[in-house]
Scaffold this motif. Sequence first.
Motif, short mmCIF file in Angstrom:
data_model
loop_
_atom_site.label_atom_id
_atom_site.label_comp_id
_atom_site.label_asym_id
_atom_site.label_seq_id
_atom_site.Cartn_x
_atom_site.Cartn_y
_atom_site.Cartn_z
N ASP A 27 0.78 -1.22 0.22
CA ASP A 27 0.09 -0.04 0.06
C ASP A 27 0.98 1.12 0.08
OD1 ASP A 27 -2.32 1.47 0.08
OD2 ASP A 27 -2.65 1.23 2.05
N SER A 28 0.37 2.22 -0.86
CA SER A 28 1.41 3.09 -1.01
C SER A 28 0.64 4.46 -0.63
CB SER A 28 1.80 3.52 -2.52
OG SER A 28 0.55 3.70 -3.35
N GLU A 48 -1.21 0.60 6.80
CA GLU A 48 -0.08 -0.43 7.08
C GLU A 48 -0.52 -2.03 6.82
OE1 GLU A 48 2.81 0.53 7.45
OE2 GLU A 48 2.70 2.82 8.08
N ALA A 49 0.63 -2.47 6.53
CA ALA A 49 0.48 -3.79 6.59
C ALA A 49 0.50 -4.64 7.78
CB ALA A 49 1.61 -4.67 5.74
N ALA A 106 -7.34 -4.84 18.72
CA ALA A 106 -7.87 -6.10 18.88
C ALA A 106 -7.70 -7.01 17.63
CB ALA A 106 -9.49 -6.04 19.48
N VAL A 107 -7.22 -6.29 16.49
CA VAL A 107 -7.05 -6.88 15.47
C VAL A 107 -5.70 -6.63 14.66
CG1 VAL A 107 -9.43 -6.75 14.67
CG2 VAL A 107 -8.08 -5.10 13.88
N LEU A 108 -5.42 -7.45 13.65
CA LEU A 108 -4.15 -7.55 12.89
C LEU A 108 -4.19 -6.35 11.78
CD1 LEU A 108 -3.15 -11.27 12.40
CD2 LEU A 108 -2.34 -9.66 14.35
N GLU A 109 -5.49 -6.18 11.43
CA GLU A 109 -5.36 -5.16 10.21
C GLU A 109 -6.56 -4.06 10.83
OE1 GLU A 109 -3.52 -6.48 6.24
OE2 GLU A 109 -5.59 -6.84 6.66
N THR A 110 -6.44 -2.93 11.13
CA THR A 110 -7.74 -2.09 10.94
C THR A 110 -8.31 -1.96 9.60
OG1 THR A 110 -6.72 -0.91 12.70
CG2 THR A 110 -8.40 0.25 11.54
N GLN A 111 -9.73 -1.86 9.49
CA GLN A 111 -10.44 -1.95 8.39
C GLN A 111 -11.00 -0.61 8.11
OE1 GLN A 111 -10.33 -4.68 6.29
NE2 GLN A 111 -8.76 -5.36 7.77
N ASP A 112 -11.47 0.22 9.02
CA ASP A 112 -12.37 1.31 8.82
C ASP A 112 -11.66 2.43 9.58
OD1 ASP A 112 -14.67 0.15 7.36
OD2 ASP A 112 -15.28 -0.76 9.34
#
Length: 138
Positions: A27-28, A48-49, A106-112
């Motif tokens: 992701d750039s 971020e990854a 609480a998660v590995l990747e934030t979505q929102d």
Amino acid sequence: MGKLRKSVTAAVVAGLFFGGAGVAVADSWKGLHMTSRGVAFAGEYKWEAKFVHRGGFHVRGDLNDTDRGDGHNVYLRAKVEAYDWTRVKGVQKKSVHVDHVFFDGAVLETQDARIQACRDRGSLRPDNCSHLREFRRR
């Protein structure tokens, strides 16, 4: 047989390393500009990854008090997932550089993520903010 096993292991490790590096930079940075009366933010954002800065929404740029004579401070406010709003404070009559990662622990990747640039007008008058910008990881 021992040399072949070492060569195969080295190739697998190299593949995993470079494959992971590709994912980390997938992701750039994208432009992010927000303005409202008395405040402006000019910068960029990226997602971020996984395992990099907690997989969060990364924002960097300059937060500006554009009406330096009004006596009010400025801030960025952001909200990720179902958490409360978080503030990154600016400085009255100045421009400050912001480099902040907003994340859901609480998660590995934030979505929102949601973000605004605002002018703090005190407790008696409502703050004025830029339009709410909403982002969703693809």
